[in-house]
Scaffold this active site. Structure first.
Site, PDB file in Angstrom:
ATOM      1  N   GLU A 246       0.714  -1.141  -0.084  1.00  0.00           N
ATOM      2  CA  GLU A 246      -0.112   0.077  -0.030  1.00  0.00           C
ATOM      3  C   GLU A 246       1.084   1.367   0.054  1.00  0.00           C
ATOM      4  O   GLU A 246       2.007   1.399   0.578  1.00  0.00           O
ATOM      5  CB  GLU A 246      -0.879   0.064   1.280  1.00  0.00           C
ATOM      6  CG  GLU A 246      -2.067  -0.847   1.322  1.00  0.00           C
ATOM      7  CD  GLU A 246      -2.807  -0.974   2.722  1.00  0.00           C
ATOM      8  OE1 GLU A 246      -2.489  -0.236   3.533  1.00  0.00           O
ATOM      9  OE2 GLU A 246      -3.648  -1.768   2.721  1.00  0.00           O
ATOM     10  N   LYS A 248       2.335   4.364   1.249  1.00  0.00           N
ATOM     11  CA  LYS A 248       2.615   4.936   2.878  1.00  0.00           C
ATOM     12  C   LYS A 248       2.274   6.255   2.701  1.00  0.00           C
ATOM     13  O   LYS A 248       3.235   7.235   2.168  1.00  0.00           O
ATOM     14  CB  LYS A 248       3.850   4.578   3.424  1.00  0.00           C
ATOM     15  CG  LYS A 248       4.015   5.007   4.889  1.00  0.00           C
ATOM     16  CD  LYS A 248       5.377   4.396   5.328  1.00  0.00           C
ATOM     17  CE  LYS A 248       5.581   4.869   6.778  1.00  0.00           C
ATOM     18  NZ  LYS A 248       5.052   6.017   7.429  1.00  0.00           N
ATOM     19  N   ARG A 253      -2.304   9.662  11.644  1.00  0.00           N
ATOM     20  CA  ARG A 253      -3.227   8.287  11.553  1.00  0.00           C
ATOM     21  C   ARG A 253      -4.270   8.885  12.421  1.00  0.00           C
ATOM     22  O   ARG A 253      -4.621   9.578  13.504  1.00  0.00           O
ATOM     23  CB  ARG A 253      -2.348   7.539  12.765  1.00  0.00           C
ATOM     24  CG  ARG A 253      -3.185   6.095  12.870  1.00  0.00           C
ATOM     25  CD  ARG A 253      -2.563   5.405  11.441  1.00  0.00           C
ATOM     26  NE  ARG A 253      -3.073   3.856  11.608  1.00  0.00           N
ATOM     27  CZ  ARG A 253      -2.413   2.835  11.982  1.00  0.00           C
ATOM     28  NH1 ARG A 253      -1.188   3.020  12.482  1.00  0.00           N
ATOM     29  NH2 ARG A 253      -2.819   1.688  12.228  1.00  0.00           N
ATOM     30  N   ARG A 267      -4.201   9.058  17.138  1.00  0.00           N
ATOM     31  CA  ARG A 267      -3.619   7.875  17.797  1.00  0.00           C
ATOM     32  C   ARG A 267      -3.471   8.331  19.263  1.00  0.00           C
ATOM     33  O   ARG A 267      -3.210   7.469  20.011  1.00  0.00           O
ATOM     34  CB  ARG A 267      -2.119   7.753  17.235  1.00  0.00           C
ATOM     35  CG  ARG A 267      -1.309   8.922  17.165  1.00  0.00           C
ATOM     36  CD  ARG A 267      -0.259   8.799  16.046  1.00  0.00           C
ATOM     37  NE  ARG A 267       0.371   7.500  15.765  1.00  0.00           N
ATOM     38  CZ  ARG A 267       0.969   7.209  14.675  1.00  0.00           C
ATOM     39  NH1 ARG A 267       1.011   7.838  13.627  1.00  0.00           N
ATOM     40  NH2 ARG A 267       1.589   5.872  14.618  1.00  0.00           N
ATOM     41  N   GLU A 295      -4.956   7.378   7.151  1.00  0.00           N
ATOM     42  CA  GLU A 295      -4.060   8.699   7.568  1.00  0.00           C
ATOM     43  C   GLU A 295      -4.760   9.696   6.916  1.00  0.00           C
ATOM     44  O   GLU A 295      -5.125   9.567   5.787  1.00  0.00           O
ATOM     45  CB  GLU A 295      -2.891   8.103   6.854  1.00  0.00           C
ATOM     46  CG  GLU A 295      -1.791   9.019   7.031  1.00  0.00           C
ATOM     47  CD  GLU A 295      -0.762   8.621   8.278  1.00  0.00           C
ATOM     48  OE1 GLU A 295      -1.324   7.643   9.111  1.00  0.00           O
ATOM     49  OE2 GLU A 295       0.338   9.154   8.588  1.00  0.00           O
ATOM     50  N   PHE A 333      -7.444   2.700   5.077  1.00  0.00           N
ATOM     51  CA  PHE A 333      -6.556   1.442   4.621  1.00  0.00           C
ATOM     52  C   PHE A 333      -7.116   0.279   5.507  1.00  0.00           C
ATOM     53  O   PHE A 333      -6.775  -0.712   5.272  1.00  0.00           O
ATOM     54  CB  PHE A 333      -5.034   1.570   4.754  1.00  0.00           C
ATOM     55  CG  PHE A 333      -4.566   2.296   5.910  1.00  0.00           C
ATOM     56  CD1 PHE A 333      -4.790   1.612   7.262  1.00  0.00           C
ATOM     57  CD2 PHE A 333      -3.997   3.620   5.855  1.00  0.00           C
ATOM     58  CE1 PHE A 333      -3.941   1.960   8.349  1.00  0.00           C
ATOM     59  CE2 PHE A 333      -3.633   4.040   7.080  1.00  0.00           C
ATOM     60  CZ  PHE A 333      -3.605   3.412   8.321  1.00  0.00           C
ATOM     61  N   ARG A 408       3.032  -3.803  17.573  1.00  0.00           N
ATOM     62  CA  ARG A 408       4.009  -3.632  16.592  1.00  0.00           C
ATOM     63  C   ARG A 408       4.568  -5.111  16.257  1.00  0.00           C
ATOM     64  O   ARG A 408       4.988  -5.529  17.105  1.00  0.00           O
ATOM     65  CB  ARG A 408       5.101  -2.575  17.064  1.00  0.00           C
ATOM     66  CG  ARG A 408       5.916  -2.253  15.794  1.00  0.00           C
ATOM     67  CD  ARG A 408       7.204  -1.284  16.560  1.00  0.00           C
ATOM     68  NE  ARG A 408       6.843  -0.027  17.194  1.00  0.00           N
ATOM     69  CZ  ARG A 408       6.414   0.851  16.216  1.00  0.00           C
ATOM     70  NH1 ARG A 408       6.373   0.996  15.116  1.00  0.00           N
ATOM     71  NH2 ARG A 408       5.997   2.146  16.942  1.00  0.00           N
ATOM     72  N   LYS A 414       7.084  -1.389   7.038  1.00  0.00           N
ATOM     73  CA  LYS A 414       6.853  -0.243   6.453  1.00  0.00           C
ATOM     74  C   LYS A 414       8.376   0.150   5.626  1.00  0.00           C
ATOM     75  O   LYS A 414       9.462  -0.357   6.288  1.00  0.00           O
ATOM     76  CB  LYS A 414       6.959   1.107   7.374  1.00  0.00           C
ATOM     77  CG  LYS A 414       7.740   1.008   8.463  1.00  0.00           C
ATOM     78  CD  LYS A 414       7.325   2.039   9.525  1.00  0.00           C
ATOM     79  CE  LYS A 414       8.541   2.018  10.821  1.00  0.00           C
ATOM     80  NZ  LYS A 414       7.916   2.782  11.839  1.00  0.00           N
TER      81      LYS A 414
HETATM   82  P1  AMP Z   1       5.923   5.545  11.056  1.00  0.00           P
HETATM   83  O1  AMP Z   1       5.212   6.759  11.379  1.00  0.00           O
HETATM   84  O2  AMP Z   1       7.006   5.743  10.195  1.00  0.00           O
HETATM   85  O3  AMP Z   1       6.406   4.440  12.051  1.00  0.00           O
HETATM   86  O4  AMP Z   1       5.069   4.764  10.018  1.00  0.00           O
HETATM   87  C1  AMP Z   1       3.903   4.100  10.375  1.00  0.00           C
HETATM   88  C2  AMP Z   1       2.735   4.875  10.285  1.00  0.00           C
HETATM   89  O5  AMP Z   1       2.339   5.054   8.800  1.00  0.00           O
HETATM   90  C3  AMP Z   1       1.370   4.307  10.796  1.00  0.00           C
HETATM   91  O6  AMP Z   1       1.121   4.487  12.126  1.00  0.00           O
HETATM   92  C4  AMP Z   1       0.476   5.377   9.716  1.00  0.00           C
HETATM   93  O7  AMP Z   1       0.309   6.251  10.649  1.00  0.00           O
HETATM   94  C5  AMP Z   1       1.113   5.675   8.555  1.00  0.00           C
HETATM   95  N1  AMP Z   1       0.782   5.002   7.537  1.00  0.00           N
HETATM   96  C6  AMP Z   1       0.693   5.818   6.172  1.00  0.00           C
HETATM   97  N2  AMP Z   1      -0.182   4.913   5.126  1.00  0.00           N
HETATM   98  C7  AMP Z   1      -0.623   3.726   5.813  1.00  0.00           C
HETATM   99  C8  AMP Z   1      -0.953   2.420   5.223  1.00  0.00           C
HETATM  100  N3  AMP Z   1      -1.399   2.277   3.955  1.00  0.00           N
HETATM  101  N4  AMP Z   1      -1.225   1.481   6.120  1.00  0.00           N
HETATM  102  C9  AMP Z   1      -0.861   1.870   7.455  1.00  0.00           C
HETATM  103  N5  AMP Z   1      -0.307   2.772   7.931  1.00  0.00           N
HETATM  104  C10 AMP Z   1      -0.129   3.683   7.231  1.00  0.00           C
END
Ligand code: AMP
Length: 549
Positions: A246, A248, A253, A267, A295, A333, A408, A414
């Protein structure tokens, strides 16, 4: 039950190092309580005033607390400073200075746990103009009735000191022991409800059957499922065979609850419904009831800067105005609940199908771009496409995975375009030098270790604008716990994204790692301290860095 009984329990827990004994002590305390006291004991024994999901905070600044202690104890500024210097802890200092006070309160009714909780509730509700005064009056009233030991507990709960309180994991074990229910059921119910007090009550009244009926529900935000960093684009395919890719999206969030009314939570469980009115309007046309995960990003023809979005989401007034200036898009998502049924235990691929059937795309609401493939090359192309359209990277998910709130793990990975940064929490701040001598501009950041303790890994002096530093100076003074000359130890709550040159092994920091050339990339007002990175991630990045050399 009296507050002093809770303090007895605390002291007994503190007097043993055996984990099993600690659990036994808390379990037998819980068994003695009536139904109204059980939740309060669960919050207060874990160092909290309220259940997590409510997003409620006491919001009493350090200087307000300091002034209240002085007023109630009648000691001079110098005396309180001396006590504070001796212990380095406002709770212990408060206990000492109150012990010196003539013992008027002994002639009053002793405080009950319920009364303290009611005071906490009123303190948290004092908002807006005159709120500091209202909070002070309430707190003075409460401390006036407290014994020195009780005051210590109240003060420590307010400052949110991290080492204070029984760990949540141990509390889960104590609940399981007290009411003779399976620990896994307690853990699951806690994961779904984010409220140990409610879980304890269900365990007591409904036993294992009651716990297994616990489900997510409309209007009650659940913690989001979280992702781990992928080593490379191929990792998901190696792990799951066929993987869900998907886009990102780089924003905030949000969880959308649509029942009779629509509510949107961040969140950190803050309600931002009023800040996202165009999303609410478009959703209100939809005939279904659901909980969505997505998001929200600032978007005008292409994705815009994250800072703009924070400005919009943190705004309390002039909401229409800022909505015009910062248009947004919501990318959905996941779907966790639909028309009376929880979906979190069915596989992601089925949830996605239901999501597509339920949600029609509108001007501001879109489905997250998705590709299901077992080909690494296709995954790479998809990633390149995401990046070329201005998105952050990709998420790679296991199509058969359940939704695990607050967890987690390896079911979601990611992979970002930018070099990895770390989400860390600020634990100490210091006045700067030269033109920054009057502002708190030097920050110490911490990551979490395996036991959940916060360990410093870097100190940074730059990366923020003057305006941000000024705003943060005020903010840090409000959440300071302790002053050490030009430095303040602050309540660990502000999460920042930190970039760095490299990770080094360190003999100075107890974590064993330090960041070289750290700089603050951005302030993550949307993230809470329980979402910061842990030492495992530093270790992993350190290993990856070695491989690149
Ligand atoms: P990070 O903030 O770098 O740890 O990345 C994880 C975060 O990416 C998640 O907590 C979401 O807020 C965001 N995110 C963006 N796109 C997506 C997606 N398609 N699926 C899940 N999380 C996503």
């Amino acid at each position: 039950m009296l507050l002093r009984d809770l303090i007895d329990c605390y002291e007994k827990v503190g007097s043993t190092t055996s984990k099993l004994e600690k659990i036994d002590i808390v379990a037998s305390f819980l068994k003695k309580l009536d139904d109204r006291d059980i939740p309060i004991a669960c919050y207060m024994l874990t160092g909290k005033a309220f259940p997590e999901w409510t997003g409620k905070e006491l919001n009493v600044g350090w200087s307000t607390l300091w002034d209240c202690i002085r007023k109630v104890s009648g000691v001079s500024e110098k005396e309180l400073f001396e006590a504070f210097d001796k212990f380095g802890d406002l709770g212990l200092a408060g206990e000492e200075v109150l012990a010196k006070k003539p013992r008027m309160h002994l002639y009053r009714e002793p405080l009950t746990m319920r009364e303290v909780h009611r005071f906490f509730d009123l303190i948290s509700k004092a908002r807006g103009e005159g709120s500091i005064k209202k909070k002070s009056t309430l707190l003075i009233g409460l401390l006036n009735r407290a014994s020195p030991k009780e005051a210590k507990l109240i003060i420590k709960t307010i400052t949110g000191e991290t080492r204070f309180g029984f760990k949540e994991g141990l509390m889960e074990e104590a609940i399981s022991k007290a009411f003779g229910v399976d620990l896994e059921l307690v853990r699951k119910a806690h994961m779904l409800l984010s409220d140990l007090g409610e879980v304890a009550l269900i365990a007591k009244k409904g036993g294992e059957e009651g716990l297994s009926r616990v489900s997510i529900k409309i209007g009650r935000p659940v913690k989001h499922m979280l992702a781990e960093m992928a080593e490379d684009i191929g990792e998901g395919i190696r792990r799951y065979g066929k993987a869900v890719f998907e886009y990102k999206y780089d924003g905030a969030r949000v969880e959308i609850h649509k029942g009779r009314e629509i509510r949107i939570f961040t969140r950190k469980f803050e309600d931002v419904t009023k800040n996202l009115q165009e999303v609410v309007e478009e959703l209100s046309e939809n005939p279904h009831e659901f909980i969505l995960d997505g998001e929200v990003i600032p978007f005008h023809r292409s994705p815009k800067s994250f800072q703009l979005l924070m400005r919009r989401l943190r705004r309390k007034y002039g909401l229409e105005d800022i909505a015009k200036k910062v248009p947004v898009r919501l990318y959905v998502f996941d779907i966790l609940w639909l028309n009376g049924k929880s979906l979190i235990d069915i596989p992601l691929k089925e949830r996605r199908e239901l999501l597509e059937k339920t949600l029609s795309q509108t001007k501001h609401i879109k489905l997250a771009e998705q590709l299901v493939t077992s080909s690494k090359e296709e995954g790479e192309k998809f990633y390149m496409k995401a990046v070329s359209e201005g998105f952050e990277g990709v998420m790679i998910k296991d199509p058969n995975s359940r939704y695990l709130p607050g967890k987690r793990g390896k079911h979601w990975l990611k992979f970002k375009q930018k070099p990895e940064s770390l989400d860390l929490v600020v634990i100490a701040v210091e006045y700067g030098h030269g033109k920054r001598a009057n502002v708190l501009s030097d920050y110490t950041f911490a990551a979490r270790d395996r036991n959940g303790e916060l360990l410093p890994v870097a100190k940074a002096y730059c990366g923020l604008t003057d305006e941000e530093i000024e705003e943060l100076t005020e903010y840090f003074k409000r959440i300071a716990i302790k002053r050490e000359g030009r430095r303040f130890i602050v309540k660990p709550e502000l999460v920042v994204e930190v970039k760095f040159g490299e990770i080094m092994k360190s003999s100075v920091y107890p974590s064993g790692y330090a960041l070289r050339f750290p700089r603050i990339e951005r302030i993550r007002w949307d993230k809470g301290v329980d979402e910061i990175d842990d030492i495992n991630k530093l270790e992993k990045l350190f290993e990856m860095q070695k491989r690149k050399v």
